[in-house]
Design an enzyme around this catalytic site. Sequence first.
Site, short mmCIF file in Angstrom:
data_model
loop_
_atom_site.label_atom_id
_atom_site.label_comp_id
_atom_site.label_asym_id
_atom_site.label_seq_id
_atom_site.Cartn_x
_atom_site.Cartn_y
_atom_site.Cartn_z
CB THR A 312 25.44 -44.95 -46.09
OG1 THR A 312 24.61 -43.98 -45.30
CG2 THR A 312 24.63 -46.07 -46.42
CG ASP A 313 29.30 -39.78 -44.32
OD1 ASP A 313 28.67 -39.30 -43.69
OD2 ASP A 313 30.52 -39.57 -44.69
CD1 TRP A 314 24.35 -35.59 -45.93
CD2 TRP A 314 24.11 -35.77 -43.91
NE1 TRP A 314 23.46 -34.62 -45.51
CE2 TRP A 314 23.22 -34.82 -44.31
CE3 TRP A 314 23.89 -36.41 -42.48
CZ2 TRP A 314 22.35 -34.37 -43.56
CZ3 TRP A 314 23.13 -35.81 -41.74
CH2 TRP A 314 22.24 -34.72 -42.27
CB ALA A 315 22.61 -38.09 -48.66
CG ASP A 316 27.70 -40.86 -49.19
OD1 ASP A 316 27.81 -40.22 -49.98
OD2 ASP A 316 28.38 -41.05 -48.18
#
Length: 785
Positions: A312-316
């Site tokens: 995932t990307d950051w905290a997605d």
Amino acid sequence: MKWKAFAAVIAIMGLTASCQNRQSSHQPSIPSDKDVESQVEKILSRLTLEEKIGQMCELTIDAIQAMGQEGFQLDEEKLKLVFDTCKVGSILNVPLGMASTPEVWYNLIHTINLRSEEQCNGVPQIYGVDQIHGASYCWGATFFPQEINQAASFNRAIPYRVNEIAAYESRACLIPWVYSPVMDLGRNPAWPRMWESYGEDSYLNAEMAVQAVKGYQGDDPNHIDANHVAACLKHYMAYGVALSGKDRTPSYIPDRELKEKYFEPFKRCVEAGALSLMVNSGNNSGEPFHASHKFLTEWLKEGLNWDGMIVTDWADIENLYSRDHVAASKKEAIEMAINAGIDMSMDPYNVNFCRLLKESVDEGKVSMDRINDAVRRILRLKVRVGLFDKNTWDVSFAELQKQYPDYGSEKFDQEATRMAEETMVLLKNENEVLPLKPGAKILVTGPNANSFQAQNGGWSYNWQGTRADEACVAIGKYHTFYQALAEKLGAENVKLVEGITYQNVYSKSELENEPNIPAAVAAARGVDVILAFVGENSYAETPGNINDLTLSQNQQNLVKALAATGKPVVMVLNEGRPRIIREIEPLCQGVIDAFLPGNYGGDALANLLIGEANFSAKMPFTYPKYVNSFATYDYKPCENVATMDGAYNYDAVMDVQYPFGAGLSYTTYAYSNLKADKEEFLPGDEITFSVDVKNTGNVAGSEPVLLFISDMVATLTPDVKRLRGFEKVSLQPGESTTVSMTVKANDLAFVDNDGDWLLEEGDFRAAIGDQHITFRCNATKKVLR
Ligand code: BGC
């Protein structure tokens, strides 16, 4: 008639479902390797469910670093939670938010690899870093021009070599995995990550990104050697076309267009062996990419028969719940994302992912098959990148250093300078104001004239690039634009009066101090030429969001006041996206877009300005003239229509500052004799085009030769033209050469409303330079690509 032929094909084919994205139709993107697979199975078979889930969790370094200390230290309590209890499989990001020396990196990664290996059943964690234009979080490493510059070179060797060196310098810091390259098409110029992309075109992005992947990974994706790293393609997909132009906001693109343009660079890189991929944080028409089984599993993993790993990307995953409101709790968001095809969650602070996913498995909401599939992909990445071969990381720092003697070397500096020369675009050169005449007296002005921060842009030493000056001064071997000019031309010939400076506030780096334009105007007295360095200060991601693409009013006032002196002004744009310059451009005799050329951009520009090097770059995007009128070169015919006869006029005028492909040189080129080896072709054929190019000027130069092809009539309104090939040639004065480019007929197809690639009978037009020819497709067919 095209339509009739098409209808006949449909009749013959019967009901053609949109079936291209089935696993069976695609060779495995990375050939399966028996040794790799048996190692993966062996490790997988000994892991408990908790250990498997731990592998799927990635945390940022804050989760293990001691806070409030001088210098970097690990925190024992945090290490216990992360590795001993939760068995976390990956860490990302940079110690204390700032580029670290190879020794700090070594100590960090070596220590946590041993810890995780011991606590996670023999599986070392995998460390991931954003190494964006070189090893940009490694102190003393070589920083290259950003991706947008690399695209402007139209030279495939540049992204290859940039990332080969970035991989080498990353490995010298024990970093095995990098979040790069970006291959989102930069088609909304307001997008704050425009400069992280290879520009607006799908083919250009694909060609450059494939080279980047090869440079990072080397030749064998199953066995990445100690000079290479695993690439992570990002951000899947269409991140660069948010309607608002702001970071992480929605795009609205039909699937057929996603497939035709936005999916393509990812597909090509996956086929070239890319080992991992990061997902676009935003959503398309309300469908978050992180929750899309269609995009993650059907299009990518099954459609391309790809055994790589999706992070995932950051905290997605959290965002699916807390921001996007498609899940009612984090647990539900985890189930959604993992079932859609996410393998690893960049969580990035919280280990509750592990507990919640375990509950979901126990409740049967996520199957063991899905967990095993995800963990297999993660272990495969770790095996492929050599983490289970302890020789690659369990060595002393002294031994490691011996293996990478060229880290930050002069050899790399020189390569980076040559590359930077190839990446800045000369857009205007009235009355041959350039090259500067020997002995000319110069005023260097503008907020970008003497700033490593502005020259590099974001992802340079720290995320926002705000500490570049501090770092570059300490390292002591780079030159700003001003410093390089003073060194080349003699300090007595070059005056620096900026007139405007940036405040350099973190996350608001565009803020300017009170200008002193009269000081710059006064300094123009007695000089022959004014070089005005304007544009943007550094930014990355959301802090780079803007409401108005117009160049700052102060900077426009500066250029106007300087032009009023009557001295020739050369405007050097140093910017990550095209700020509107409509009002001041006509006041300048020369214009250069330097984009973000990096630490060697000063030296490179000085060489170009005095004619020791020649300009050879071209615009990788369309430079807009008005904030309400964005365009791309591959527009639809109705966007640019001549005046109509009759009572009502429905013309459409496309008025841009500089078109895609614009770019001058100190020499001129003549094109002749464009030919195709076939005047008629069928689906499945290859067509080779050739053209003669001659250097008709007085100096040597390199010219990107761009091949555009237009489908003249199609069932869905065709783009006016598409870039289908490019080659860069170097020519001495008077020299000519024949350039050939081969295009697969099937690549001229478009995606139809069924989601299939359709090549239609009818005329096509090829154009290179001022030459064009017509050729014809003799059959209509749905093709596989
Ligand atoms: C960015 C990614 C980056 C990730 C890890 C995110 O905010 O969108 O491009 O790789 O952070 O630093």
